[in-house]
Design a protein around this motif. Structure first.
Motif, mmCIF file in Angstrom:
data_model
loop_
_atom_site.group_PDB
_atom_site.id
_atom_site.type_symbol
_atom_site.label_atom_id
_atom_site.label_comp_id
_atom_site.label_asym_id
_atom_site.label_seq_id
_atom_site.Cartn_x
_atom_site.Cartn_y
_atom_site.Cartn_z
ATOM 1 N N CYS A 157 0.841 -1.193 0.000
ATOM 2 C CA CYS A 157 0.000 0.000 0.000
ATOM 3 C C CYS A 157 0.877 1.245 0.000
ATOM 4 O O CYS A 157 2.090 1.169 0.193
ATOM 5 N N CYS B 246 -5.473 -2.994 2.279
ATOM 6 C CA CYS B 246 -4.527 -3.203 3.366
ATOM 7 C C CYS B 246 -5.298 -3.392 4.673
ATOM 8 O O CYS B 246 -6.138 -2.562 5.022
ATOM 9 N N GLY C 55 -3.896 -1.881 -1.895
ATOM 10 C CA GLY C 55 -2.521 -2.338 -2.090
ATOM 11 C C GLY C 55 -2.389 -2.979 -3.460
ATOM 12 O O GLY C 55 -3.321 -3.597 -3.960
ATOM 13 N N PRO D 38 2.924 1.516 -5.602
ATOM 14 C CA PRO D 38 1.642 1.095 -5.031
ATOM 15 C C PRO D 38 0.515 2.003 -5.523
ATOM 16 O O PRO D 38 0.772 3.139 -5.937
#
Length: 115
Positions: free
Chosen positions: A37, A59, A66, A73
């Motif tokens: 993330c 996440c 993520g 990310p």
């Protein structure tokens, strides 16, 4: 009545037996897939070996999406501020449209009072 000190089943559930693959069956083949993330958290998620792996996974620590690429990310989602009903109306109609609608409503109201 005295309690005996050697309770052999202390800390176990009633009906609990030996645990292991012989009781549950064999586990399906699986693979670990890391998701990254924007806050730098790594979420190692396990998927079945034949499962379709999603592009993003939320996440569990911060809730941001993520992705599979550690260097890039996904960006946090953009949150829209709360809009009032009036703000939505102003997006659809100009001030001139609003004035025309108001004048039309006032004309109808005045006409109904004259009857």
């Amino acid at each position: 009545m005295a309690m005996s000190g050697g309770n052999a089943i202390r800390g176990t559930r009633v009906g609990a037996g030996p645990m292991g693959e012989s009781e549950r069956g064999e586990t399906a083949p699986r693979e670990r897939v890391p998701f990254y993330c924007a806050n730098g958290h790594v979420n190692d998620t396990w998927f079945a070996a034949d499962a379709e792996i999603p592009d993003t996974w939320d996440c569990p620590r911060c809730g941001l999406p993520g992705g599979r690429d550690e260097q890039a990310p996904p960006a946090p989602p953009r949150t829209e501020p709360y809009k009032t009903h009036l703000a939505y109306v102003k997006e659809r109609r100009s001030d001139a449209d609003g004035a025309a609608i108001l004048e039309e409503a006032l004309t109808r109201l005045r006409a109904s009072r004259e009857l």
